[in-house]
Write an enzyme that holds these catalytic residues in place. Structure first.
Site, short mmCIF file in Angstrom:
data_model
loop_
_atom_site.label_atom_id
_atom_site.label_comp_id
_atom_site.label_asym_id
_atom_site.label_seq_id
_atom_site.Cartn_x
_atom_site.Cartn_y
_atom_site.Cartn_z
N SER A 129 0.83 -1.20 0.00
CA SER A 129 0.00 0.00 0.00
C SER A 129 0.86 1.25 0.00
O SER A 129 1.93 1.30 0.60
CB SER A 129 -0.92 0.03 1.22
OG SER A 129 -1.69 1.21 1.24
N LYS A 184 -4.44 -6.58 4.05
CA LYS A 184 -4.47 -5.52 3.04
C LYS A 184 -5.91 -5.22 2.63
O LYS A 184 -6.28 -4.06 2.42
CB LYS A 184 -3.65 -5.93 1.81
CG LYS A 184 -3.71 -4.94 0.63
CD LYS A 184 -3.24 -3.55 1.01
CE LYS A 184 -2.89 -2.68 -0.18
NZ LYS A 184 -3.90 -2.51 -1.19
N HIS A 187 -7.38 -3.18 5.34
CA HIS A 187 -6.78 -1.85 5.19
C HIS A 187 -7.56 -1.04 4.16
O HIS A 187 -7.93 0.12 4.39
CB HIS A 187 -5.32 -1.98 4.76
CG HIS A 187 -4.71 -0.73 4.18
ND1 HIS A 187 -4.98 -0.28 2.90
CD2 HIS A 187 -3.87 0.19 4.71
CE1 HIS A 187 -4.33 0.84 2.67
NE2 HIS A 187 -3.64 1.14 3.76
N ASN A 188 -7.83 -1.64 3.01
CA ASN A 188 -8.55 -0.93 1.96
C ASN A 188 -9.98 -0.62 2.37
O ASN A 188 -10.54 0.42 2.03
CB ASN A 188 -8.54 -1.75 0.67
CG ASN A 188 -7.21 -1.69 -0.04
OD1 ASN A 188 -6.18 -1.41 0.57
ND2 ASN A 188 -7.20 -1.96 -1.34
N GLU A 191 -9.86 2.30 4.50
CA GLU A 191 -9.62 3.43 3.59
C GLU A 191 -10.94 3.93 3.02
O GLU A 191 -11.18 5.15 2.97
CB GLU A 191 -8.68 2.96 2.49
CG GLU A 191 -8.32 3.99 1.44
CD GLU A 191 -7.47 3.38 0.34
OE1 GLU A 191 -7.81 3.56 -0.84
OE2 GLU A 191 -6.48 2.70 0.67
#
Length: 483
Positions: A129, A184, A187-188, A191
Site C-alpha cells: 500500500s 491488506k 486496510h482498503n 480506507e
C-alpha cells in the site's frame, strides 16, 4: 551478474518497486510480457543502473536470479497471477519463492500457498500500500503465506518499506497463507470508511454551512495539526486548495460519482460471512454505489422533498463539532476493522499480532496517520483486547467527542444532509454499549414463525427452548440456532 530478486510486471508500481530495491543496494532482474515496456524502462527511469537486469524471456529471467530464486509478481489480480505462476514454474526449484504483490483476494492466496507448497515452491501473498509514491520511496508491506519464505525476503522488504516515526519498518510477517492479503483487504476497507467520513465532513461544511473551498482548505490544514493528522486529511487539504485554470476550485468541477475496484466490497462480504458488525465500511461501499446512480439522483432531486431548514447557530463551534464527530467515527472504523482481523485469525487459524498490523500501517500506506501509534500502544497494553473502544485511551477520547458527535448527526438529519458513515458509527457505538438489545423480540419472532428456538436469561447459555405460541403449532423445534 545474478540478481538478488526478480520482478515481473513493469507498470508504474512495479517500476517504482524495482527502483526502490535498487536504491537500497539490491540487484533486480525484470521481465514484462511486452518487451517494449522493459526496453522503455531500461532506457528511461532505470537508465545507468547496471544492477537492474532486463530480460526478454521467462527462462532468461529465471537464469538471471540467485538461488533461492525470489520472483515478485506485480500483475493484475486474478487469473493473470495464475498464468504467470504457470509460466515461471518450469524454471524454478524446490525452495524458490514466488511473491504476489498485487491486490489479490485472500482466498486465492490461501489456494496458491497450498498448491505451490505441494510442488516444493514457497509462496508469499503480500499487500503493498502507498500508491506510486509509496512504491518508489517506501510502501507499507503486509506479507503472509508460507512462513518458511519469510527469511528469504525479510531483509529486502524491510529495507524498502516505509519507516514509522520511531524508525520501525512498516513491514512484518502477518501470518499463514492468505493472512497478508486479508490484512491488506481490511486496510482498503478502512480506507473506504476514512474517505467517506471525510467526504461527509466536507458535505456538512459545503452544503450545511455554505463554506467555500478556500475556507474548508484552511479547516483541513488546521485539522491536520490535531489528532486527525493523516495522509487523507493532508491530501484533502491540498485538493480543496487546488484551482482549475479558470481560478475556480477544481473539486467542484469533478462529477460526484465515485468508483471502486472491489476491495471494500470484499471486506463487507467477508464481514457478513464471519458475522462481524463492520457497519461503517459497508455503508461507505453503499455510499459509493448510491453516488454512481447520478442520473437517478438528479431526477429524484426534482421530485422528492426534504427539510426546508438552514443552519443558524455558531459556525465555528459546529466546525469543531464536525472535527470531533470525524475523530470519534474514525475510532469506530478502526475498531470494526481490527474486530474483523481478530475474528478472521480465529476462523482461519492465523496468528496475527494486532500491534504489528497497526505498526505496518503507520507509514507508507494510504491510511497512515498519527492515530495508528495510539492503536499500536493499545494492543501493546493488551494483546487480547476485544475492542479498541474498551482501551482507556480510546474510551476517554470518544467520551470527549460524544456530545459533538451526537449534535452533528442530529443536525445533519434536520438539514437533510446524508451522513451514513457518521450515523452508522454512532449507532454501532450505542449498540455496543447497550447491555440488553431488542434482539429478544427478534428471537421470539423467529421462534413463532419458524420454531428456531431461543435462549432464556434465567437459564444457562447454550440451553435452547421453544414455545408453542399459538397453541396449535406443537412443541417440535426446528433444531437450528445461529448467532
Amino acid at each position: 551478474m545474478q540478481a538478488d530478486i526478480g520482478l515481473i510486471g513493469l507498470a508504474v508500481m512495479g517500476q517504482n518497486l524495482v527502483l526502490n530495491m535498487n536504491d537500497h543496494g539490491y540487484s533486480v532482474a525484470v521481465f514484462n510480457r511486452t518487451a517494449a515496456r522493459t526496453e522503455e524502462f531500461l532506457e528511461g527511469p532505470a537508465k545507468g543502473r547496471d544492477a537492474i537486469i532486463g530480460t526478454t524471456t521467462i527462462e532468461g529471467f529465471a537464469v538471471a536470479l540467485k538461488r533461492p530464486r525470489r520472483v515478485m509478481l506485480m500483475v493484475k489480480a486474478g487469473e493473470v497471477v495464475d498464468v504467470f505462476i504457470e509460466m515461471v514454474l518450469p524454471y524454478l526449484e524446490a525452495g524458490d519463492v514466488i511473491i504476489d504483490g498485487g491486490n489479490s483476494h485472500f482466498p486465492d492466496s490461501v489456494r496458491r500457498t497450498r498448491e505451490l507448497q505441494e510442488k516444493g515452491i514457497l509462496f508469499i501473498g503480500t499487500g503493498v500500500s502507498g500508491g506510486e509514491e509509496g512504491a518508489r520511496f517506501g510502501p507499507s508491506i503486509m506479507p503472509g503465506g508460507n512462513v518458511e519464505a519469510w527469511p528469504a525476503v525479510k531483509e529486502i522488504f524491510q529495507a524498502i518499506a516505509a519507516k514509522a516515526p520511531d524508525g520501525q519498518p512498516c513491514c512484518d510477517w502477518v501470518g499463514d497463507d492468505g493472512a497478508g492479503h486479508f490484512v491488506k483487504m481490511v486496510h482498503n476497507g478502512i480506507e473506504y470508511g476514512d474517505m467517506q467520513l471525510i467526504a461527509e465532513a466536507y458535505h456538512l461544511m459545503q452544503s450545511g454551512l455554505a463554506m467555500s473551498a478556500e475556507e474548508m482548505h484552511a479547516v483541513f490544514a488546521e485539522w491536520n495539526q490535531t489528532e486527525l493528522d493523516s495522509y487523507l486529511i493532508e491530501i484533502t487539504r491540498d485538493i480543496l486548495g487546488f484551482q482549475d485554470t479558470d481560478g475556480t476550485p477544481m473539486v467542484e468541477k469533478i462529477l460526484d460519482a465515485a468508483g471502486q475496484k472491489g476491495t471494500g466490497k470484499w471486506t463487507g462480504i467477508n464481514a457478513l460471512e464471519l458475522g462481524v458488525p463492520v457497519t461503517l465500511i459497508v455503508e461507505a461501499v453503499f455510499a459509493r454505489a448510491l453516488s454512481a446512480r447520478k442520473a437517478e439522483r438528479v431526477k429524484a432531486a426534482e421530485l422528492l422533498s426534504g427539510p426546508q431548514r438552514s443552519f443558524n447557530a455558531d459556525q465555528a463551534a459546529f466546525v469543531e463539532s464536525i472535527r470531533k464527530a470525524l475523530l470519534a467515527s474514525k475510532i469506530i472504523s478502526y475498531t470494526q476493522g481490527f474486530m474483523q482481523i481478530a475474528e478472521a485469525a480465529r476462523a482461519y487459524d492465523w496468528k496475527i499480532n494486532m500491534g504489528d498490523v497497526a505498526n505496518m500501517w503507520r507509514g507508507g500506506c494510504i491510511i497512515r496517520s498519527a492515530f495508528l501509534g495510539d492503536i499500536k500502544r493499545a494492543f501493546d497494553r493488551d494483546a487480547e483486547l476485544d475492542s479498541l473502544i474498551l482501551d482507556d485511551f480510546f474510551r476517554d477520547l470518544i467520551d470527549s467527542c460524544q456530545e459533538s458527535w451526537r449534535t452533528v448527526v442530529a443536525e445533519a438529519a434536520l438539514l437533510g444532509i446524508p451522513v451514513p458513515a457518521f450515523s452508522t458509527a454512532l449507532a454501532f457505538y450505542d449498540g455496543y454499549r447497550t447491555a440488553r438489545l431488542p434482539a429478544n423480540l427478534i428471537q421470539a419472532q423467529r421462534d413463532y414463525f419458524g420454531a428456531h428456538t431461543y435462549e432464556r436469561v434465567d437459564r444457562p447459555r447454550g440451553e435452547f427452548h421453544h414455545t408453542n405460541w399459538t397453541g396449535s403449532g406443537g412443541n417440535v423445534a426446528a433444531g437450528t440456532y445461529n448467532v
